[in-house]
Scaffold this active site. Structure first.
Site, PDB file in Angstrom:
ATOM      1  N   ARG A   1       1.942  20.705  -6.737  1.00 39.10           N
ATOM      2  CA  ARG A   1       0.873  21.638  -7.125  1.00 39.10           C
ATOM      3  C   ARG A   1       1.193  23.073  -6.724  1.00 39.10           C
ATOM      4  NH1 ARG A   1      -3.972  17.897  -6.219  1.00 39.10           N
ATOM      5  NH2 ARG A   1      -3.388  17.959  -4.046  1.00 39.10           N
TER       6      ARG A   1
ATOM      7  N   GLU B   1       8.118  -1.165  -1.355  1.00 37.51           N
ATOM      8  CA  GLU B   1       8.323  -1.627   0.030  1.00 37.51           C
ATOM      9  C   GLU B   1       7.682  -0.699   1.056  1.00 37.51           C
ATOM     10  OE1 GLU B   1       8.818  -3.840   2.785  1.00 37.51           O
ATOM     11  OE2 GLU B   1      10.339  -4.636   1.419  1.00 37.51           O
TER      12      GLU B   1
ATOM     13  N   VAL C   1       3.816  -0.873   2.911  1.00 41.17           N
ATOM     14  CA  VAL C   1       3.404  -1.616   4.110  1.00 41.17           C
ATOM     15  C   VAL C   1       4.494  -1.487   5.161  1.00 41.17           C
ATOM     16  CG1 VAL C   1       2.645  -3.828   5.064  1.00 41.17           C
ATOM     17  CG2 VAL C   1       2.269  -3.325   2.636  1.00 41.17           C
TER      18      VAL C   1
ATOM     19  N   GLY D   1       1.069  14.353  13.558  1.00 41.63           N
ATOM     20  CA  GLY D   1       1.316  14.050  12.147  1.00 41.63           C
ATOM     21  C   GLY D   1       1.070  12.590  11.796  1.00 41.63           C
TER      22      GLY D   1
ATOM     23  N   ASP E   1      -7.116   1.611   5.489  1.00 43.19           N
ATOM     24  CA  ASP E   1      -5.656   1.616   5.326  1.00 43.19           C
ATOM     25  C   ASP E   1      -5.085   0.234   5.676  1.00 43.19           C
ATOM     26  OD1 ASP E   1      -2.955   3.412   5.464  1.00 43.19           O
ATOM     27  OD2 ASP E   1      -2.990   2.005   7.144  1.00 43.19           O
TER      28      ASP E   1
ATOM     29  N   LYS F   1      -3.197  -2.667   3.221  1.00 38.47           N
ATOM     30  CA  LYS F   1      -1.875  -3.241   3.518  1.00 38.47           C
ATOM     31  C   LYS F   1      -1.965  -4.761   3.673  1.00 38.47           C
ATOM     32  CE  LYS F   1      -0.237   0.955   5.800  1.00 38.47           C
ATOM     33  NZ  LYS F   1      -0.191   1.655   7.100  1.00 38.47           N
TER      34      LYS F   1
END
Ligand SMILES: NC(=O)c1ccc[n+]([C@@H]2O[C@H](COP(=O)([O-])OP(=O)(O)OC[C@H]3O[C@@H](n4cnc5c(N)ncnc54)[C@H](OP(=O)(O)O)[C@@H]3O)[C@@H](O)[C@H]2O)c1
Length: 426
Positions: free
Chosen positions: A46, A130, A133, A187, A201, A205
């Site tokens: 963007r 892959e 997860v 982070g 989340d 998974k």
């Protein structure tokens, strides 16, 4: 020399920028492994200013990701935008166009993965994910390929690095807000950490793991989910007095009654358990199957390079499959009977505040036993007015009933925390 395959990278953020760098720096190695050159032709960003260096090297920068997916010089689309939309639509379009597709997007794969797999075109190279997860941990490949002659009964996993780090910070003495801020500074957590803290989340998974391990087509809404927002330093200290830690544990367990799926803050023994000694954003997945027994996979479950490792492996696999006129293999799946959360069995830990009377522990044990819950251990919880109660596995419904009965006795007793509990080998 084999022909070049053109790559469109959607998103040059944390993971995308690392993938772009590796495609350039290790171009020869990746070409040798994928049977011919891989050329990064387009990057969707963007904020084109962020991709200035790539533009200077001849990569076309598209502010509109749909333009990158539609480009005639693209063979493989690598989606690293995150989120449900526009990522889902872009993946659909890429597959409809007969392109090979790689993504690290657990949200899209957990909710639309089966539909996307069905849309894969012959000879396209296929769809690989892959990194969705456990980032660098090659868990999907192991479940799909290495355990396909076996029957997986149970998966027990820590698959959210952010909450793992936050719970570790609570152990080190931070309060909850400070621990979340620390995860953001490093982070691990996003600016809006809701998906991590509330267990979304991990639930996404877990659905992908249940697909690859058990062939179960399940949705995140079917996971009995609770996040870590109501875990405070006093819970962590009480767990420590029991020689345990609290972790956000994802579980999938198959029984004759059906499949139990849960993501819950859980008491885990500190020593000797594969899920308790994970540092920072590390993940671990314990797989239990009929023949192999217990297989433990652990490693870096988040981070730009860990995720890029898996994304690059997928790019190589999809490129090889495309060059061979095929597609990467998929794990089969069929709709599964998922148990209502209340019907699933779990051992539990209760922190019970009492008035200090000497017979409080007998009364609590009696009320639980009457409700059909077996008490394994009941001990002082570190102060005169607290008991630590460990129960044997029982359905959540049975524990609810017992606790309601306990309240009904009108005793000066209050359950201040209730968590699932793992034993040394579960
Ligand atoms: N980070 C990890 O450790 C990790 C590990 C495993 C898997 N993953 C998965 O990898 C994917 C990428 O994660 P990330 O950490 O790299 O995210 P990120 O740092 O937020 O990067 C995403 C990039 O895509 C751009 N973007 C988003 N929507 C766009 C759109 N519609 N058009 C063009 N550009 C757009 C973002 O730009 P703006 O900044 O302008 O929004 C940003 O530059 C996610 O699916 C994530 O779940 C990440």
């Amino acid at each position: 020399m084999a022909t070049e395959l053109g790559i469109a990278l959607l998103g040059a953020g944390t993971v995308g920028a690392t993938v772009a760098r590796e495609l350039e720096v290790h171009a020869n190695r990746l070409a040798a492994r994928s049977g011919g050159p891989l050329v990064l032709r387009r990057v969707a960003e963007r904020e084109p200013g962020r991709a200035r260096e790539l533009a200077a090297r001849g990569v076309t920068i598209d502010a509109d990701a749909a333009a990158a997916v539609a480009a005639a010089d693209v063979d493989i689309v690598v989606e690293l935008l995150g989120g449900l939309e526009p990522a889902g639509t872009l993946l659909d379009t890429a597959l409809q166009r007969g392109l090979g597709v790689v993504t690290a997007n657990k949200a899209v794969i957990a909710t639309a993965g089966h539909r996307l797999v069905a849309a894969v075109r012959p000879a396209s190279g296929g769809l690989a994910f892959e990194a969705a997860v456990g980032a660098a941990i090659p868990v999907l490949a192991v479940l799909r390929d290495s355990l396909r002659g076996d029957e997986v009964r149970r998966i027990t996993a820590v698959i959210n690095g952010t909450t793992n780090h936050i719970l570790g910070r609570l152990e080190a003495g931070d309060d909850f807000d400070r621990a979340v801020a620390d995860a953001q500074e490093r982070g691990y957590a996003e600016a809006n950490p809701t998906s991590d803290l509330d267990g979304h989340d991990a639930a996404q998974k877990l659905c992908i793991l249940a697909w690859f391990a058990m062939g179960a087509e399940v949705r995140p809404e079917q996971v009995e989910r609770r996040g870590i927002r109501d875990i405070d330093p006093s819970d962590v200290a009480a767990a420590a007095r029991l020689g345990s830690v609290i972790r956000l544990v994802a579980r999938a367990e198959r029984s004759e009654a059906g499949l139990a799926l849960s993501v819950q803050p859980t008491l885990v023994p500190r020593s000797g358990h594969s899920l308790s000694d994970l540092e920072g954003a590390d993940n671990a997945i314990v797989v239990e199957s009929d023949l192999a027994g217990r297989v433990v996979l652990r490693g870096r479950g988040a981070g730009a390079e860990a995720a890029a490792s898996a994304v690059l492996s997928d790019i190589v696999a999809v490129a090889r499959a495309r060059r061979a006129g095929g597609e990467v293999p998929q794990a089969p799946a069929a709709p599964a009977l998922v148990l209502d959360g209340e019907a699933a069995e779990t051992a539990a830990w209760l922190r019970v505040r009492v008035d200090g009377s000497p017979d409080a522990s007998d009364l609590v044990a009696e009320a639980l036993t009457r409700g059909g819950v077996v008490v394994e251990q009941i001990s002082p919880g570190g102060s005169d007015d607290e008991l630590a109660v460990l129960t044997s596995p029982a359905t959540r419904a049975a524990l609810d009933r017992s606790l309601t009965a306990l309240e009904g006795l009108g005793l000066p007793v209050q359950v201040v925390q209730r968590l699932d509990r793992l034993g040394a080998t579960t």
